[in-house]
Design an enzyme around this catalytic site. Structure first.
Site, PDB file in Angstrom:
ATOM      1  CG  ASP A 160      -1.995  -1.108   1.272  1.00  0.00           C
ATOM      2  OD1 ASP A 160      -2.325  -2.046   0.139  1.00  0.00           O
ATOM      3  OD2 ASP A 160      -2.427  -1.690   2.331  1.00  0.00           O
ATOM      4  NE  ARG A 215     -18.061  -5.690 -22.810  1.00  0.00           N
ATOM      5  CZ  ARG A 215     -17.804  -6.632 -23.078  1.00  0.00           C
ATOM      6  NH1 ARG A 215     -16.685  -7.309 -22.657  1.00  0.00           N
ATOM      7  NH2 ARG A 215     -18.944  -7.842 -23.425  1.00  0.00           N
ATOM      8  CD  GLU A 234      -8.400  -2.683  -0.799  1.00  0.00           C
ATOM      9  OE1 GLU A 234      -8.728  -3.815  -1.058  1.00  0.00           O
ATOM     10  OE2 GLU A 234      -7.284  -2.364  -0.091  1.00  0.00           O
TER      11      GLU A 234
END
Ligand code: F6P
Length: 340
Positions: A126, A161, A221
């Site tokens: 992280d 997409r 996230e």
């Protein structure tokens, strides 16, 4: 001199290079070193094994940790901290090298204050530990995410997409920002900056106006939708963390509902943590492991090795764990130049 080494928290590419370096440096210094299994759990339960040149041979390229790891927090239970301290004595250790992120090092700092001679090595994909320019594992995670983004480009373009890529990073947007910049993402969404649907839709529409009928959106996230993180599970771990996850799917649905464009989600998850480390992380891990033994030699306890510029230095563990290192607004604003 007898040293112990443990790895705690989530596994991370580069752990084995750190362990190998600490063992090889201990041998150089004439020290004995033992491995403590499964993070703090192994110290509480006195689960250890001897380490020598043979045990660390052929591990520099291997992912995970040969010591095992856990998210055990001995400070959740006074009995456990007492057992850990007693085992430290029983094992006749002179010092403990703790390799971990904010949680493991937070515990290391508490043990240091309780009188144990502890040094720290900063680990986390992280990259959210203060006091060091970078943690090992981050470079590998960013490269894995970047490669995924590269691959998603061709499928997104073929199908016209919108592709939402959810990456790890907990409450910090480092992995999203760096993999997104490196992968040429059209939009990067991070926990530090609330998501605005208006901006998301504008980016997609602007691209369509210039003939780009696909978009790649990287979302961390921990990014917040309507002010809240999206959770996989509310249950807290021993350090009080929830399990983040699901923002990618939620965002994809909102985008499809608003724009009527076909949208898909790719969640990279633990792929970002698995497998072997990049050369950068192997070298950084090696330098950190070597320096950790040097700190022990000099009696610099309560300290953590850190990267500052090109130098490996030492800082107080306390300074590394008191505040999460998150993405500065200016840095994110720089990345905005490349959105759309
Ligand atoms: O801290 C590293 C990390 O991979 C985070 O990015 C992520 O939120 C968390 O660990 C996942 O934890 P676990 O492996 O327990 O699912």
């Amino acid at each position: 001199m007898k040293l112990g080494i443990l790895t705690g928290g989530g596994d991370c590419p580069g752990l084995n290079p750190v362990i190998r370096a600490a063992v090889r440096t201990s041998i150089r210094e004439g020290y004995k070193i033992i491995g403590i299994r499964n993070g703090w759990k192994g110290l509480v339960e006195a689960e250890t094994f001897d380490l020598d040149a043979t045990s660390v041979s052929g591990i520099i390229h291997r992912g995970g940790t040969i010591l095992g790891t856990s998210r055990t927090n001995p400070y959740k239970d006074p009995g456990a901290t007492e057992k850990a301290k007693a085992n430290f004595k029983k094992l006749e250790l002179d010092a403990l090298i703790t390799v971990g992120g904010e949680d493991t090092l937070g515990v290391a700092n508490k043990f240091y204050k309780d009188g144990l001679p502890v040094v720290g090595v900063p680990k986390t994909i992280d990259n959210d530990l203060s006091g060091t320019d970078v943690t090992f594992g981050f470079d590998t995670a960013v490269n894995i995410a970047m490669e995924a983004i590269d691959r998603l480009h061709s499928t997104a373009e073929s199908h016209r997409r919108i592709m939402v890529v959810e990456v790890m990073g907990r409450h910090a947007g480092w992995i999203a920002l760096h993999s997104g910049i490196a992968g040429g993402a059209d939009l990067i969404l991070i926990p530090e900056v609330p998501i605005k649907m208006k901006e998301v839709v504008e980016v997609i529409q602007k691209r369509i106006e210039r003939g780009k009928f696909f978009s790649i959106i990287v979302v961390a996230e921990g990014a917040k939708f309507d002010g809240s993180e999206v959770l996989l599970e509310k249950k807290l771990d021993e350090f009080g963390h929830v399990r983040l996850g699901g923002i990618g799917e939620l965002l994809a649905k909102k985008i499809e509902d608003t724009t009527k464009l076909e949208t898909r989600t790719a969640v990279l998850g633990h792929i970002q943590r698995g497998g072997s480390a990049t050369a950068y992380d192997r070298v950084l891990g090696t330098r950190f492991g070597e320096k950790a033994v040097q700190l022990v030699k000099k009696g610099e306890f309560g300290k953590m090795v850190a990267l500052r510029g090109t130098e490996i230095v030492s800082i107080a563990i306390e300074d590394a764990v008191k505040k999460l290192k998150t993405v500065e607004p200016d840095y994110y604003d720089m990345a905005r130049t490349f959105f759309g």
